[in-house]
Design an enzyme around this catalytic site. Structure first.
Site, short mmCIF file in Angstrom:
data_model
loop_
_atom_site.label_atom_id
_atom_site.label_comp_id
_atom_site.label_asym_id
_atom_site.label_seq_id
_atom_site.Cartn_x
_atom_site.Cartn_y
_atom_site.Cartn_z
N ALA A 28 -70.68 67.48 28.64
CA ALA A 28 -71.68 67.71 29.62
C ALA A 28 -72.63 68.87 29.13
O ALA A 28 -73.72 68.80 29.38
CB ALA A 28 -70.99 68.12 30.99
N SER A 31 -76.17 67.83 27.78
CA SER A 31 -77.08 67.48 28.75
C SER A 31 -77.50 68.37 29.58
O SER A 31 -78.51 68.27 30.29
CB SER A 31 -76.42 66.21 29.51
OG SER A 31 -76.12 65.03 28.62
N PHE A 39 -71.76 66.22 37.54
CA PHE A 39 -70.91 65.83 38.93
C PHE A 39 -69.76 66.93 39.56
O PHE A 39 -69.70 66.90 40.42
CB PHE A 39 -70.38 64.49 38.72
CG PHE A 39 -71.29 63.45 38.26
CD1 PHE A 39 -72.50 63.06 39.03
CD2 PHE A 39 -71.11 62.62 37.11
CE1 PHE A 39 -73.56 62.19 38.70
CE2 PHE A 39 -72.28 61.67 36.66
CZ PHE A 39 -73.16 61.61 37.41
N GLN A 125 -68.64 61.46 26.10
CA GLN A 125 -68.01 61.49 27.31
C GLN A 125 -68.76 61.49 28.60
O GLN A 125 -68.45 61.25 29.49
CB GLN A 125 -67.02 62.91 27.47
CG GLN A 125 -66.02 62.95 26.43
CD GLN A 125 -65.01 64.29 26.47
OE1 GLN A 125 -63.99 64.29 27.32
NE2 GLN A 125 -65.73 65.25 25.78
N ILE A 127 -71.66 60.06 30.85
CA ILE A 127 -72.10 58.65 31.39
C ILE A 127 -73.65 58.57 31.69
O ILE A 127 -74.00 57.64 32.22
CB ILE A 127 -71.52 58.31 32.71
CG1 ILE A 127 -71.39 59.47 33.65
CG2 ILE A 127 -70.07 58.14 32.72
CD1 ILE A 127 -71.36 59.00 35.24
N ASP A 128 -74.35 59.62 31.20
CA ASP A 128 -75.85 59.74 31.86
C ASP A 128 -76.75 58.72 30.85
O ASP A 128 -77.92 58.95 31.26
CB ASP A 128 -76.30 61.26 31.60
CG ASP A 128 -75.95 62.05 30.57
OD1 ASP A 128 -76.25 61.30 29.29
OD2 ASP A 128 -75.77 63.20 30.39
N HIS A 145 -66.33 57.04 28.35
CA HIS A 145 -66.18 56.75 29.78
C HIS A 145 -67.16 55.94 30.49
O HIS A 145 -67.45 55.90 31.59
CB HIS A 145 -66.23 58.06 30.44
CG HIS A 145 -65.22 59.20 30.14
ND1 HIS A 145 -65.19 60.55 30.10
CD2 HIS A 145 -63.92 58.78 29.68
CE1 HIS A 145 -64.14 61.10 29.45
NE2 HIS A 145 -63.39 60.12 29.32
N CYS A 153 -70.42 43.35 36.25
CA CYS A 153 -69.25 42.94 37.28
C CYS A 153 -68.09 43.64 36.92
O CYS A 153 -67.42 43.35 35.84
CB CYS A 153 -69.07 41.48 37.62
SG CYS A 153 -68.08 41.12 38.97
N ASN A 257 -70.08 75.63 21.49
CA ASN A 257 -69.89 75.83 22.66
C ASN A 257 -70.07 77.26 22.97
O ASN A 257 -70.09 78.04 22.29
CB ASN A 257 -68.32 75.38 22.95
CG ASN A 257 -68.02 74.97 24.47
OD1 ASN A 257 -68.35 75.62 25.46
ND2 ASN A 257 -67.53 73.79 24.60
ZN LIG Z 1 -68.50 38.87 38.87
#
Ligand SMILES: [Zn+2]
Length: 320
Positions: A28, A31, A39, A125, A127-128, A145, A153, A257
């Site tokens: 994170a 970003s 989150f 890691q 997802i952004d 992730h 789907c 860090n």
């Molecule tokens: Zn489907």
């Protein structure tokens, strides 16, 4: 014997023939400068979740009140996709509209690739989707992730065009944060392939296994990694943190860090560490200084249209 004790010596190592393969692991922290909400932090998605606004049964609301992470839990999603889609609606549409721009830390990876051809892989890691926004070839990135900027789907695995998916989200999913904006009620987004209401961004839900790609690529990349850069991650989430201890013992590990993370994984943060180098600071500041030592500031400045305002201010303050 390699001795990396500061960013100048790190830059020399990167450019030297001794360094042929570089792996980057991000979390994170890379970003933060983009302004995208984290989150997990106070004030973030989980902290401010109001289950009473979400389209769900009383039982499902009770679960989310007890533990907000039920919003991203697999069984919950398969029963009722609205909690996930309603909570994530602003993030999904924000990613589509490119509200958040990649930071200096993200651009470092693409500069490294184009200037040296030594970037083996970025494992993120996050997802952004910001790692995907700096022009790296797709195969250079493993989204450990999953990622918000692709759709598919959850039931049948079929991919869905991201823009088409976003149009459906806009038209069919209620905006629980600004109810006046979207439709009054949520209606299902059905998979064009199997017909189930289980289409979502390709993020990994709690209770799902990680993409096989993570394990495949890690076992392929790590044995020959000369330099592992660990940036903006607390190294507490497994198995992503396994990269830090699965690289060979002669791999240089650099930790970027604000905090000395990874002690329990054997990272040595002392100034005379043999194997590790701890670059303390905010990700954007450290990577800007490293890019400066590498002599790539002019190339970074050319990317100004694709950088957040705070990153640009930082660059202009240091390099007029
Ligand atoms: Zn489907």
């Amino acid at each position: 014997m390699r001795s990396v004790t500061d960013l100048a010596s790190l830059a020399r190592f990167i450019l030297s023939p001794d360094c042929q393969s570089i792996v980057i692991l991000t979390g994170a922290g890379v970003s933060v400068a983009s302004g995208i909400p984290d989150f997990r932090s106070p004030g973030g998605m989980y902290d401010t979740l109001r289950p009473e606004l979400i389209t769900a049964t009383e039982q499902q609301r009770k679960l989310m009140t007890m533990d907000p992470t039920y919003v991203v839990e697999k069984n919950m999603f398969l029963q009722n996709s609205f909690p996930y889609l309603e909570v994530r609606r602003p993030f999904i549409l924000g990613v589509r509209d490119r509200i958040w721009k990649p930071t200096i830390a993200h651009h470092f990876a693409s500069l490294l690739h184009s200037k040296t051809d030594k970037l083996t892989r970025v494992y993120t890691q996050n997802i952004d989707g910001l790692t995907n926004a700096v022009g790296l070839p797709d195969g250079k990135i493993v989204s450990v992730h999953g990622t918000l900027d692709k759709a598919g789907c959850e039931s049948c695995g079929e991919d869905m065009d991201f823009d088409a998916f976003c149009s459906e989200v806009e038209a069919k999913i209620r905006d629980i944060y600004h109810p006046e904006k979207g439709p009054q009620e949520s209606t299902p987004i059905k998979c064009p392939s199997c017909g189930k209401a289980t289409v979502k961004p390709k993020t990994v839900l709690f209770g799902s296994s990680l993409p096989a790609e993570f394990f495949d690529k890690a076992s392929q990349d790590l044995p020959t990694t000369d330099l592992l850069i660990v940036a903006g991650t607390s190294l507490v989430v497994s198995p992503a943190n396994s990269l830090a201890y699965n690289v060979p013992t002669n791999t240089l590990r650099v930790i970027v860090n604000n905090e000395p993370v990874g002690k329990e994984l054997g990272i040595d943060h002392s100034p005379d560490a043999k194997r590790d180098f701890f670059a303390r600071g905010d990700c954007d500041e450290v990577f800007l200084d490293l890019i400066g030592e590498l002599g790539w500031i002019a190339e970074l400045k050319e990317l100004e249209d694709n950088l957040p305002r705070v990153s640009l201010e930082l660059i202009n303050a240091k390099y007029k």
